[in-house]
Design an enzyme around this catalytic site. Sequence first.
Site, mmCIF file in Angstrom:
data_model
loop_
_atom_site.group_PDB
_atom_site.id
_atom_site.type_symbol
_atom_site.label_atom_id
_atom_site.label_comp_id
_atom_site.label_asym_id
_atom_site.label_seq_id
_atom_site.Cartn_x
_atom_site.Cartn_y
_atom_site.Cartn_z
ATOM 1 N N GLU A 98 -3.803 -9.285 4.090
ATOM 2 C CA GLU A 98 -4.541 -8.897 5.296
ATOM 3 C C GLU A 98 -5.696 -9.840 5.598
ATOM 4 O O GLU A 98 -6.039 -10.068 6.755
ATOM 5 C CB GLU A 98 -5.091 -7.469 5.143
ATOM 6 C CG GLU A 98 -4.062 -6.383 5.326
ATOM 7 C CD GLU A 98 -3.293 -6.067 4.057
ATOM 8 O OE1 GLU A 98 -3.319 -6.877 3.102
ATOM 9 O OE2 GLU A 98 -2.660 -5.006 4.012
ATOM 10 N N GLU A 144 0.833 -1.217 0.000
ATOM 11 C CA GLU A 144 0.000 0.000 0.000
ATOM 12 C C GLU A 144 0.862 1.261 0.000
ATOM 13 O O GLU A 144 0.490 2.279 -0.583
ATOM 14 C CB GLU A 144 -0.944 -0.012 1.209
ATOM 15 C CG GLU A 144 -1.994 -1.111 1.101
ATOM 16 C CD GLU A 144 -2.876 -1.177 2.326
ATOM 17 O OE1 GLU A 144 -2.393 -1.664 3.366
ATOM 18 O OE2 GLU A 144 -4.027 -0.742 2.262
#
Length: 694
Positions: free
Chosen positions: A127, A107
Site C-alpha cells: 500500500e 489482510e
Amino acid sequence: MAQLSESVTLDREGDVAVITIDNPPVNALSWHVRQGLADGFAQAVEGGASAIVLICAGRTFIAGADISEFGQKPQGPSLHDTQLAMENAPVPVIAAIHGTALGGGLEVALCAHYRVALDSSKFGLPEVNLGLLPGAGGTQRLPRLVGVPKALDMMTSGRHIGAAEALGDGLIDEMVEGDHDALRNAALAFAARAVANNMPLAKVRDRDEKVAEARGNEQLFADFRATIARKTRGFLAPEYNVRCVEAAANLPFDEGLQVEAELFRELVTGSQSAAQRYYFFAERAANKIPDVPKDTPLVDIQRVGVLGAGTMGGGIAMNFANIGIPVTIVERDLESLDRGLGVVRKNYERSRSTTAEQVEQRMSLLTGSTDKADFADCDLVIEAVFEDMELKKSVFAELDQICKPGAIMASNTSFLDIDEIASATSRPESVIGMHFFSPANVMKLLEVIRGEQTSASVIATAMALGKQIKKVAVLSRVCPGFIGNRILAQRRFEADRLILEGATPEQVDRVLYDFGLPMGPFAMMDLAGLDIGWKAETSKGSTVRDILCESGRRGQKNGRGYYTYDPETRAATPDPEVVAMIREFAISKGYEQREVTDQEVLERCLYPMINEGAKILDEGVAIRGSDVDVVWVNGYGWPVYRGGPMFWADSVGLPEVVAKIREYGERLDGDHWELSPLMEKLATEGGQLHQFSN
Ligand code: TC6
C-alpha cells in the site's frame, strides 16, 4: 455449487465448505467479491460446515483492494465486515494461497485462523507504494505475526517476501509444493486435521508476544525512521505506516485499529495517494499501444548482442544476463572488452542481492568478442557506441550485413534520429530505438523509439522485453531527445538563464530538490561531468559552462564544478568563486543582476517542461499524457507523490499554468515559452493533460 456473486462460489468437499474467488485478472477485492465473501461465510456456517477453506481461481490469491474503486461511491459490504465474518466464524477458516497475497488480500488472509500456501507464493503489504497504509487491519495484525522490525520493513518498503521466509516468520502455517490442486488438497487436509484435533480458532488479533517485545521501545522506532529517512523524503505514507506499527506495539488491538483507520482516511483523501494511485495505472497503460494489438506475434529473443562494453553497454548486457538470456558483447579491442567485462563483474559482486554463485552464472552468460560478425546468431542487437550520426549509420550498415533475417537492430541513442539511422539498412522495419538510462542495470526507464517504418512485431517485442527485464517501457516517436531529454533540455535552458539574472546554482538546485526531485540541474551537470560535449576549440567563453571548463572545473570527477566537492565524502559546498565568475560573466553579457524569488525559479524551471510535454502530445510523439509522467518519474526521479509533470500541471490548474507561461513569454525569449496549442485548448475547455490520449 452455489454462485454467490459474479465472482464468488461456494461448494462442499465432504463437510468442509470451499469458498472460491474468481475475479480476473488478479482477484482484487471488488464490491462483488466482498459481497460473495460475506454471503459465503454466513451460508457456510448456517449450512453446518465443519471448516471453511478460502481459495482463489486463476493466477493468484487476492492481490489487494480494487484500486479502481478508491474515490468511488462505496458499494456492497465493507471489507471490515467481511473480515469480521471470517475471524469470528465458529469453525476453522483456512486461507489457501498461491501467486501473490498482497495488500487487502494479505489482510484478508490474516483474518483466517490458519494459512496454507504454495512454495511459489509471495506476500506483501505494498500500500505504501500507492501512498497508503494497509487500512484493513494489516498494520495491527502483521506485526503480531512477524514481529515489529519485519513488519516495519515490509510495510514501508512494500516489498514482497517468499513463502519460505513467510513460513520462518510465522506468517503462514504450512508450505506446500506443487500446483493449484496440491494447494487445494493440502488446505482440505489441514481443515480436516484442525477439526479432528480440535485445533483452536487462532485469531491473529489475540497474539501479543511479538508486539510485546517492542512495547515502549521508542529507540527502535527512532532508529528505524533514521534508516528510511533518505529514501522516503517527501512521502507521507511511510511515516504513517510507522505510526501504525507503533500503535500496534503500544496500544490494545482495537485502539490500534482506530489509529490505523484515522491515518488511512487522511492518506486516502490526500493528494499524494491520489497521485500515486493515478501513477499505478499510468505505468500499466504505457504498455498499451493502440495500433499494436496485444496478440501481435513477438520475435523470439534467444540471444542478445550488445555493441560496446563501456558503462552503458555493460549495464545493458547485465539486464539480459539477469533473466538468463545469453549476451554477445563486442568491443573494438581486447583491452576495452576485458575492462568492460571486469566492470560488469564488479557490479555484480557489489550487489547485495546477487550470491557468489549467481555472479558466476550470470558472467557465464556473457560472451566477449572483438568481431561484429559474432552477432550473426543474435535475435536482437543493441548498439551503445558514441553518439555520432555518421558512426551510428556505418554501424547499422554493417549490422545489416551481419544480422540474420528478422533480427531486431536497436540503437541506444538518447537523441539521434532513428529513421536516419534506419536508412543505412535495407530493413528499416527491423530498426528501433531502445534508450536505456544510466546506470542501465539500475534505472527503471526504457524509452522505446519507433521509427516511421518499424514493424508492429518489433515494437511489441521491445515493449515486452522491457517488462521482462523489469523495466518500465514507454513508447516514443522520433524527435530530438525523445520524450525525456527533450523536456529536460527546456529546464536546462531556463536554469542557465536564471543564474545569469542573479539566482545562484545552489538556489536553483535547492528549489528543485525541495520540490522533490533527487537533484537540481547544476548538481546533475557536475555529476555527469561538465566537459561532456564541451569542445575547447570551438566554444570559447560563450556560456557559464565554458568558462567553468576553461578554468579547469570538470564537475564531481575532479572535485570542482558548479560546487566544490569534499574529496572524502563527496559532499557539495557552494563555491563563492563560481558565483563571482558567473556574476562577472553575466554582467559582461549585459544581464542586470537582481534577487530572484524561489517561486520564480520553480515556475521558470517547471513550466517550460510542462509546455514541452504538451507539445510532445500535440505532435503525437507520446501516445498519452500519462506516458510523459511515466518517463519523468522513472527516468529523472520526478517525485511520484506529485504524479508526474502532466499530472502536477493539472493539479496546479492548466489556466494558471497557461497564464504564467504567457506572462513569462512576454519578457523572455525562446521557443519554450511559446504556448502549446493543445495546452491552450485544454485550459479553455477544462481538459486535463494527464488524461489526454492521442
Ligand atoms: C489495498 O489493498 C488497500 C487496502 C486497504 C483496505 C481498505 N486493483 O500489474 P499487472 C490490474 S491497496 C485493480 O500488469 P502482473 C492492472 O491494472 C492494493 N486492478 O500484472 C492490470 O490491468 P490491465 C494493494 C488491479 O502480473 C492487471 O490487473 N495491492 C490491481 O505484472 C494486471 O496487472 C497492490 O498494490 C488492483 N489491486 O502483476 C498490488 N492490481 O491488464 C497491485 C492489478 O487492464 N498489483 N490490477 O492493465 C500488483 O502489484 C501487480 O498487479 C501484481 C500482478 C503483482 C498483482
